[in-house]
Design a protein around this motif. Structure first.
Motif, mmCIF file in Angstrom:
data_model
loop_
_atom_site.group_PDB
_atom_site.id
_atom_site.type_symbol
_atom_site.label_atom_id
_atom_site.label_comp_id
_atom_site.label_asym_id
_atom_site.label_seq_id
_atom_site.Cartn_x
_atom_site.Cartn_y
_atom_site.Cartn_z
ATOM 1 N N GLY A 227 66.588 30.672 45.469
ATOM 2 C CA GLY A 227 67.908 30.388 45.598
ATOM 3 C C GLY A 227 68.794 31.232 45.545
ATOM 4 O O GLY A 227 70.254 31.022 45.373
ATOM 5 N N ILE A 228 68.691 32.707 45.398
ATOM 6 C CA ILE A 228 69.588 33.672 45.334
ATOM 7 C C ILE A 228 69.693 34.509 46.670
ATOM 8 O O ILE A 228 68.729 34.810 47.057
ATOM 9 N N ASN A 229 70.821 34.590 47.378
ATOM 10 C CA ASN A 229 71.179 35.405 48.490
ATOM 11 C C ASN A 229 71.330 36.895 47.896
ATOM 12 O O ASN A 229 72.226 37.007 47.228
ATOM 13 N N ILE A 230 70.395 37.818 48.477
ATOM 14 C CA ILE A 230 70.256 39.202 48.049
ATOM 15 C C ILE A 230 70.689 39.799 49.118
ATOM 16 O O ILE A 230 70.241 39.736 50.368
ATOM 17 N N VAL A 231 71.691 41.037 49.052
ATOM 18 C CA VAL A 231 71.968 41.991 50.074
ATOM 19 C C VAL A 231 71.717 43.429 49.649
ATOM 20 O O VAL A 231 71.643 43.560 48.398
ATOM 21 N N LEU A 232 71.227 44.222 50.705
ATOM 22 C CA LEU A 232 71.153 45.588 50.486
ATOM 23 C C LEU A 232 71.487 46.255 51.349
ATOM 24 O O LEU A 232 71.178 45.708 52.587
ATOM 25 N N SER A 233 71.708 47.595 51.418
ATOM 26 C CA SER A 233 72.341 48.378 52.598
ATOM 27 C C SER A 233 71.001 48.658 53.367
ATOM 28 O O SER A 233 69.932 48.770 52.825
ATOM 29 N N LYS A 234 71.199 48.924 54.778
ATOM 30 C CA LYS A 234 70.109 49.052 55.359
ATOM 31 C C LYS A 234 69.529 50.662 55.292
ATOM 32 O O LYS A 234 68.652 51.135 55.370
ATOM 33 N N GLU A 235 70.756 51.432 54.787
ATOM 34 C CA GLU A 235 70.428 52.806 54.255
ATOM 35 C C GLU A 235 69.583 52.949 52.907
ATOM 36 O O GLU A 235 68.526 53.723 52.904
ATOM 37 N N ASP A 236 69.785 51.785 52.040
ATOM 38 C CA ASP A 236 68.953 51.917 50.881
ATOM 39 C C ASP A 236 67.515 51.147 51.238
ATOM 40 O O ASP A 236 66.574 51.424 50.112
ATOM 41 N N ALA A 237 67.250 50.457 52.147
ATOM 42 C CA ALA A 237 66.067 49.658 52.315
ATOM 43 C C ALA A 237 64.564 50.353 52.066
ATOM 44 O O ALA A 237 63.891 50.126 51.354
ATOM 45 N N ASP A 238 64.431 51.737 52.787
ATOM 46 C CA ASP A 238 63.545 52.607 52.634
ATOM 47 C C ASP A 238 62.967 52.881 51.231
ATOM 48 O O ASP A 238 62.045 52.967 50.881
ATOM 49 N N ILE A 239 64.366 53.208 50.472
ATOM 50 C CA ILE A 239 64.178 53.728 49.180
ATOM 51 C C ILE A 239 63.910 52.671 48.093
ATOM 52 O O ILE A 239 62.994 52.717 47.387
ATOM 53 N N LEU A 240 64.142 51.385 48.547
ATOM 54 C CA LEU A 240 63.828 50.245 47.559
ATOM 55 C C LEU A 240 62.557 49.425 48.009
ATOM 56 O O LEU A 240 62.210 48.373 47.436
ATOM 57 N N GLU A 241 62.069 49.704 49.134
ATOM 58 C CA GLU A 241 60.898 48.848 49.705
ATOM 59 C C GLU A 241 59.774 48.764 48.723
ATOM 60 O O GLU A 241 59.208 49.677 48.214
ATOM 61 N N GLY A 242 59.389 47.540 48.087
ATOM 62 C CA GLY A 242 58.363 47.222 47.058
ATOM 63 C C GLY A 242 58.830 47.112 45.811
ATOM 64 O O GLY A 242 58.237 46.991 45.065
ATOM 65 N N THR A 243 60.366 47.284 45.672
ATOM 66 C CA THR A 243 60.805 47.201 44.440
ATOM 67 C C THR A 243 60.886 45.730 43.907
ATOM 68 O O THR A 243 61.088 44.899 44.700
ATOM 69 N N ILE A 244 60.468 45.722 42.495
ATOM 70 C CA ILE A 244 60.700 44.620 41.824
ATOM 71 C C ILE A 244 61.554 44.684 40.605
ATOM 72 O O ILE A 244 61.664 45.430 40.029
#
Length: 121
Positions: free
Chosen positions: A62-79
């Motif tokens: 129920g939460i809308n989460i945003v992340l920049s496309k630039e950060d996506a590879d760095i954050l992939e798999g993050t919990i």
């Protein structure tokens, strides 16, 4: 679309509480990577009313989460989790891409991005 970041149920519960407390129920939860810290990169969590065209949007618990496309590879798999201990509770971030971190636990670097390390005092 790839789920770059996973928010646990416990973290989502506490995010929703914070949103309600701050009148941010219609905001996005921004998960970000910033330069700094003793290892070069730091995490950022915050609320934003709008998302940009340069953002990915995910919806979890129920939460809308945003992340920049630039950060996506760095954050992939993050919990992102919320854990309670005898000393209190707080959000934790587990990033499988981090290859180094410092004692504070909020600064890290990855094999592909070093960031801008600062001197720890």
């Amino acid at each position: 679309m790839t789920q770059y970041v996973e928010i646990t149920e416990s973290a989502a519960y506490h995010v929703k509480e914070m949103m309600a407390h701050n009148g941010e129920e219609n905001s996005f939860l921004r998960v970000a990577v910033n330069g700094g810290g003793c290892s070069g990169l730091t995490y950022g969590l915050g609320f934003e009313e709008n998302k940009s065209d340069e953002d990915y949007m995910l919806t979890q618990h129920g939460i809308n989460i945003v992340l920049s496309k630039e950060d996506a590879d760095i954050l992939e798999g993050t919990i992102v989790d919320y854990k309670e201990s005898l000393m209190g509770g707080g959000f934790t971030i587990e990033n499988p891409n981090a290859i180094a971190s410092c004692g504070c636990g909020t600064s890290f670097r990855t094999a592909k991005k070093v960031g801008t390390p600062e001197v720890c005092e």
